[in-house]
Design an enzyme around this catalytic site. Structure first.
Site, short mmCIF file in Angstrom:
data_model
loop_
_atom_site.label_atom_id
_atom_site.label_comp_id
_atom_site.label_asym_id
_atom_site.label_seq_id
_atom_site.Cartn_x
_atom_site.Cartn_y
_atom_site.Cartn_z
CB SER A 1 -0.89 0.01 1.25
OG SER A 1 -1.56 1.26 1.36
CE1 TYR B 1 -3.98 -2.22 4.96
CE2 TYR B 1 -3.42 0.09 4.63
CZ TYR B 1 -3.79 -1.14 4.11
OH TYR B 1 -3.96 -1.28 2.76
P1 NAP Z 1 -11.42 -5.74 0.16
O1 NAP Z 1 -12.32 -5.21 -0.91
O2 NAP Z 1 -11.72 -5.43 1.59
O3 NAP Z 1 -11.27 -7.31 -0.03
C1 NAP Z 1 -10.48 -8.02 0.86
C2 NAP Z 1 -10.30 -9.43 0.36
O4 NAP Z 1 -9.36 -10.10 1.23
C3 NAP Z 1 -11.57 -10.24 0.38
O5 NAP Z 1 -11.49 -11.16 -0.68
C4 NAP Z 1 -11.46 -10.98 1.72
O6 NAP Z 1 -12.18 -12.21 1.75
C5 NAP Z 1 -9.99 -11.24 1.78
N1 NAP Z 1 -9.44 -11.45 3.12
C6 NAP Z 1 -9.39 -10.58 4.15
N2 NAP Z 1 -8.79 -11.15 5.20
C7 NAP Z 1 -8.46 -12.41 4.83
C8 NAP Z 1 -7.84 -13.49 5.48
N3 NAP Z 1 -7.43 -13.41 6.75
N4 NAP Z 1 -7.67 -14.64 4.80
C9 NAP Z 1 -8.09 -14.75 3.52
N5 NAP Z 1 -8.69 -13.76 2.85
C10 NAP Z 1 -8.87 -12.60 3.51
O7 NAP Z 1 -9.91 -5.23 -0.05
P2 NAP Z 1 -9.18 -4.47 -1.27
O8 NAP Z 1 -9.40 -3.03 -1.11
O9 NAP Z 1 -9.46 -5.16 -2.56
O10 NAP Z 1 -7.66 -4.73 -0.84
C11 NAP Z 1 -6.87 -5.77 -1.39
C12 NAP Z 1 -5.43 -5.48 -0.99
O11 NAP Z 1 -5.06 -4.19 -1.47
C13 NAP Z 1 -5.20 -5.44 0.53
O12 NAP Z 1 -3.98 -6.05 0.84
C14 NAP Z 1 -5.14 -3.96 0.84
O13 NAP Z 1 -4.36 -3.68 1.98
C15 NAP Z 1 -4.51 -3.41 -0.43
N6 NAP Z 1 -4.78 -1.99 -0.66
C16 NAP Z 1 -6.04 -1.53 -0.88
C17 NAP Z 1 -6.23 -0.18 -1.09
C18 NAP Z 1 -7.59 0.42 -1.35
O14 NAP Z 1 -7.69 1.68 -1.42
N7 NAP Z 1 -8.63 -0.36 -1.50
C19 NAP Z 1 -5.14 0.71 -1.05
C20 NAP Z 1 -3.88 0.20 -0.82
C21 NAP Z 1 -3.71 -1.15 -0.63
P3 NAP Z 1 -13.76 -12.26 2.14
O15 NAP Z 1 -14.50 -11.73 0.92
O16 NAP Z 1 -14.06 -13.69 2.39
O17 NAP Z 1 -13.95 -11.37 3.33
#
Ligand code: NAP
Length: 247
Positions: free
Chosen positions: A142, A156
């Site tokens: 991130s 985080y």
């Molecule tokens: P999201 O929409 O909240 O989706 C999270 C995903 O991770 C879901 O598929 C969830 O599964 C799964 N998950 C969470 N905890 C888990 C665990 N302990 N074991 C297995 N699966 C798990 O998140 P996102 O925004 O797409 O983020 C994806 C990645 O990008 C993350 O690492 C996040 O830190 C990074 N990121 C996101 C942003 C942003 O602005 N969105 C920015 C920077 C970095 P379930 O559906 O079963 O809950």
């Protein structure tokens, strides 16, 4: 058909990446923690497009579940060639002075320890020193690892900093064993994650202050992940793509 495993592939950036990896010709293993219906719908969408995919439940913050997930992966035809460590969590925005150890440990259990254990299991399968065919690991970090997320979730941000060090260290450890390890550091992306932080509209609140003046889409992050995983990036390891609209 080569296998690609994506953790947290049921929603958001993981979902978009799973769809792109399937279009790139991989049989995609879609890990999820609890939302089986969402994972099943990604599998169905990939199959409807003529691709190949299946879902694998496991909480990656639990070592025994990760070991079981990789054992299930071993039952599938094809060699594991790509691991995308995408699953990540955060909790409600707060200051460091309001954090407690339990929350910090929960964040680190998934984002750091879980990523380490998935890397370990993948290296055992991909590494040429283990008889593997080589492969690529992409860690989804991130922009928070550079910015620190003050007043929101420094826990985080620090977990993503640890992931960055893992990316660098592991890339050097396995560079001569056919495995490339890289990272994408997204900025503000429209997904459900911001609701977990207590502010579903966070991207829109902050977007106008970004150099590009807008938030990003999950597909824009998936494109960077899939490029790093592909042969087009065959001489790239230990590096980071900042996909954050100039931030
Ligand atoms: P999201 O929409 O909240 O989706 C999270 C995903 O991770 C879901 O598929 C969830 O599964 C799964 N998950 C969470 N905890 C888990 C665990 N302990 N074991 C297995 N699966 C798990 O998140 P996102 O925004 O797409 O983020 C994806 C990645 O990008 C993350 O690492 C996040 O830190 C990074 N990121 C996101 C942003 C942003 O602005 N969105 C920015 C920077 C970095 P379930 O559906 O079963 O809950």
């Amino acid at each position: 058909m080569d296998l690609a495993l994506i953790t947290g592939g049921s929603r958001g950036i993981g979902r978009a990446t799973a769809l792109s990896l399937a279009q790139a010709g991989y049989r995609v293993a879609i890990n999820y923690r609890q939302r089986a219906a969402e994972a099943a719908s990604v599998v169905a969408e990939i199959k409807a497009q003529g691709g190949s995919a299946f879902a694998l439940q496991a909480d990656i913050g639990d070592e025994a579940q990760v070991i079981r997930m990789f054992a299930e992966l071993d039952q599938q035809k094809g060699a594991l060639r790509v691991l995308v460590n995408n699953a990540g969590i955060l909790f409600t925005q707060c200051r460091v002075e309001d954090l407690d150890a339990e929350r910090i440990q929960r964040v680190f259990a998934t984002n750091v320890t879980g990523t380490f254990i998935c890397c370990r299991e993948a290296v055992k399968r991909m590494g040429t020193h283990h008889g593997g065919k080589g492969g690529a690991i992409v860690n989804v970090s991130s922009a928070a690892s550079r910015l620190g997320a003050p007043g929101e979730y420094v826990d985080y941000a620090a977990s993503k900093g640890a992931m960055d060090t893992l990316t660098k260290g592991l890339s050097l450890e396995v560079a001569s064993q056919g495995i490339r390890v890289n990272s994408v550091r997204p900025g503000l992306i429209y997904t459900d994650m911001h609701a977990d932080g207590g502010e579903p509209g966070r991207v829109d609140r902050l977007a106008s202050a970004l150099p590009m003046g807008r938030g990003g889409q999950a597909e824009e992050i998936a494109a960077a992940i899939v490029w790093l995983a592909s042969d087009a990036a065959s001489y790239v390891t230990g590096t980071f793509i900042d996909a954050a609209g100039g931030r």
